[in-house]
Design an enzyme around this catalytic site. Structure first.
Site, PDB file in Angstrom:
ATOM      1  N   ILE A 141       0.841  -1.201   0.000  1.00 18.09           N
ATOM      2  CA  ILE A 141       0.000   0.000   0.000  1.00 18.09           C
ATOM      3  C   ILE A 141       0.877   1.253   0.000  1.00 18.09           C
ATOM      4  O   ILE A 141       1.543   1.565   0.990  1.00 18.09           O
ATOM      5  CB  ILE A 141      -0.950   0.007   1.209  1.00 18.09           C
ATOM      6  CG1 ILE A 141      -1.749  -1.312   1.262  1.00 18.09           C
ATOM      7  CG2 ILE A 141      -1.868   1.213   1.153  1.00 18.09           C
ATOM      8  CD1 ILE A 141      -2.524  -1.635  -0.001  1.00 18.09           C
ATOM      9  N   GLU A 171      -1.340  -1.161 -10.111  1.00 18.58           N
ATOM     10  CA  GLU A 171      -2.637  -0.653 -10.599  1.00 18.58           C
ATOM     11  C   GLU A 171      -3.161  -1.454 -11.786  1.00 18.58           C
ATOM     12  O   GLU A 171      -3.674  -0.930 -12.756  1.00 18.58           O
ATOM     13  CB  GLU A 171      -2.513   0.815 -10.984  1.00 18.58           C
ATOM     14  CG  GLU A 171      -3.853   1.543 -11.088  1.00 18.58           C
ATOM     15  CD  GLU A 171      -4.099   2.515  -9.946  1.00 18.58           C
ATOM     16  OE1 GLU A 171      -5.158   3.129  -9.941  1.00 18.58           O
ATOM     17  OE2 GLU A 171      -3.250   2.633  -9.060  1.00 18.58           O
ATOM     18  N   THR A 222      -1.854  -5.227 -13.747  1.00 24.97           N
ATOM     19  CA  THR A 222      -0.725  -5.638 -14.580  1.00 24.97           C
ATOM     20  C   THR A 222      -1.023  -5.397 -16.057  1.00 24.97           C
ATOM     21  O   THR A 222      -2.165  -5.145 -16.455  1.00 24.97           O
ATOM     22  CB  THR A 222      -0.422  -7.127 -14.381  1.00 24.97           C
ATOM     23  OG1 THR A 222      -1.565  -7.880 -14.824  1.00 24.97           O
ATOM     24  CG2 THR A 222      -0.130  -7.443 -12.922  1.00 24.97           C
TER      25      THR A 222
END
Length: 379
Positions: free
Chosen positions: A157, A362, A364
């Protein structure tokens, strides 16, 4: 069709470019060496209106839309992909759902301070067993006594090590599949919330963390939108985020190209600058062409976003193509630098490492191809 930025966008581009050169570039080496984000950039950029340029002026933004967001990300990424990641989350996936689906109270408490750089945002979706398959998240949220209790783990994150709050996806009804996923705002001091830093080999200045929710209790009013609609909100957020990611790849590719062009014009072999050898001049020409093509695909997707027109396909195309361009350009840039490019002091090796982020985070490259194939009618 208008192929020029507006005067406001041009002024912003010039301002953020100058800011990045003066305020960000000097911080990059230390940030990379220590794998730490220079925190002073958040309030500094917030005060100048650079941090979340896409949001309306009523909330403290610059009202420059997704195109403004792309301009900012590109200019920051030109100097540092890692630092761009932190800024990008703040202006995009960490705050987007609050702006699009949050209550006015949530906007005033979380969005406005984020735009000013007074609170740092993160976005909690990826888990140990749910990466590209976002629908398979296992973190749960159960409503008890007017509050929600979360249990689960999030991985990789961005901004997670120091965020003031994280917009978190959790399952509220396991029997409903994606319609049983909801979105919450978890503040850093929530009971049962903990985090630990994860170290990467690339984009080192962009900090990422593992987040753990162990009977983490949050107020019911921290639910974003309606319970059960969280997956839809996540998809909205990710689609816009892909355009920003494409801009980050563009900034990186531009930096690698400029470094390769400069080096090739200065490096002399066999009595002339290596840029004059046809194989190098052709490489540089190809790099310049692909960068320009990526730019227009990105800005078209951003324009569609700002016009509230369908843009799922174009966003996926922009992210995929720009990340592929960054891969090719950074590879060629390293080759042109030769042995010098392999040294730790060389920016070429950093560009080469950093490009890997664009094809993985975000969604692949394979996920982008899946999205595009569905958008062109293959189901």
């Amino acid at each position: 069709m208008d192929f020029e930025l507006t005067e406001a966008q041009k002024m912003f581009q010039e301002a953020i470019r100058e800011f990045a050169q003066k305020e960000i570039a000097p911080l990059v080496d230390e940030a990379e060496k220590t794998s730490s984000f220079p925190m002073q950039l958040f309030p500094k950029m917030g005060q100048l209106g650079y941090l979340c340029a896409r949001y309306p002026e009523k909330y403290g933004g610059s009202g420059l839309g997704k195109i403004g967001d792309c301009i900012c990300v590109e200019e920051v990424a030109y100097h540092s992909v890692g630092i761009a990641a932190g800024i990008m989350v703040q202006s995009g996936i960490g705050t987007g759902a609050i702006y699009n689906r949050g209550t006015e109270e949530q906007k005033q408490k979380f969005l406005v301070p984020a735009i000013k750089g007074q609170k740092i945002a993160a976005f909690g979706l990826t888990e140990p067993n749910a990466g590209s398959d976002a629908a398979s998240i296992q973190t749960t949220a159960v409503r008890k006594n007017g509050k929600y209790v979360l249990n689960g783990t999030k991985m990789f994150i961005t901004n997670g090590t120091f965020c003031d709050y994280v917009v978190t996806a959790a399952v509220t009804d396991k029997t409903k599949g994606t319609r049983g996923i909801s979105l919450f705002i978890v503040e850093k001091d929530s009971p049962g919330f903990s985090r630990s830093k994860i170290y990467k080999f690339c984009a080192r200045s962009g900090e990422v963390a593992e987040l753990v929710f162990d009977d983490c209790t949050i107020p019911a009013e921290n639910l974003i939108g309606e319970e059960g609609n969280g997956f839809r909100y996540v998809m909205e957020t990710l689609t816009g985020g892909r355009i920003s990611h494409a801009s980050r790849s563009l900034g990186l590719a531009r930096a690698a190209f400029d470094a390769a062009l400069k080096y090739s014009q200065e490096r002399v072999q066999f009595g002339q600058p290596i840029a004059k050898f046809q194989f190098n001049s052709f490489k540089l020409a190809q790099m310049a062409m692909e960068i320009e093509a990526a730019r227009w695909l990105i800005f078209y997707a951003a324009w569609l976003y700002d016009m509230n027109k369908p843009h799922v396909k174009e966003a996926a195309m922009a992210k995929l193509f720009a990340s592929q361009v960054a891969e090719r350009v950074t590879t060629e840039a390293l080759q042109i630098h030769g042995g010098y490019g392999l040294t730790e002091e060389s920016v070429a090796q950093r560009y080469f490492r950093d490009c890997r982020m664009g094809t993985i985070t975000e969604g692949t490259s394979e996920v982008q191809l899946l999205v595009i194939s569905r958008e062109i009618g293959i189901r």
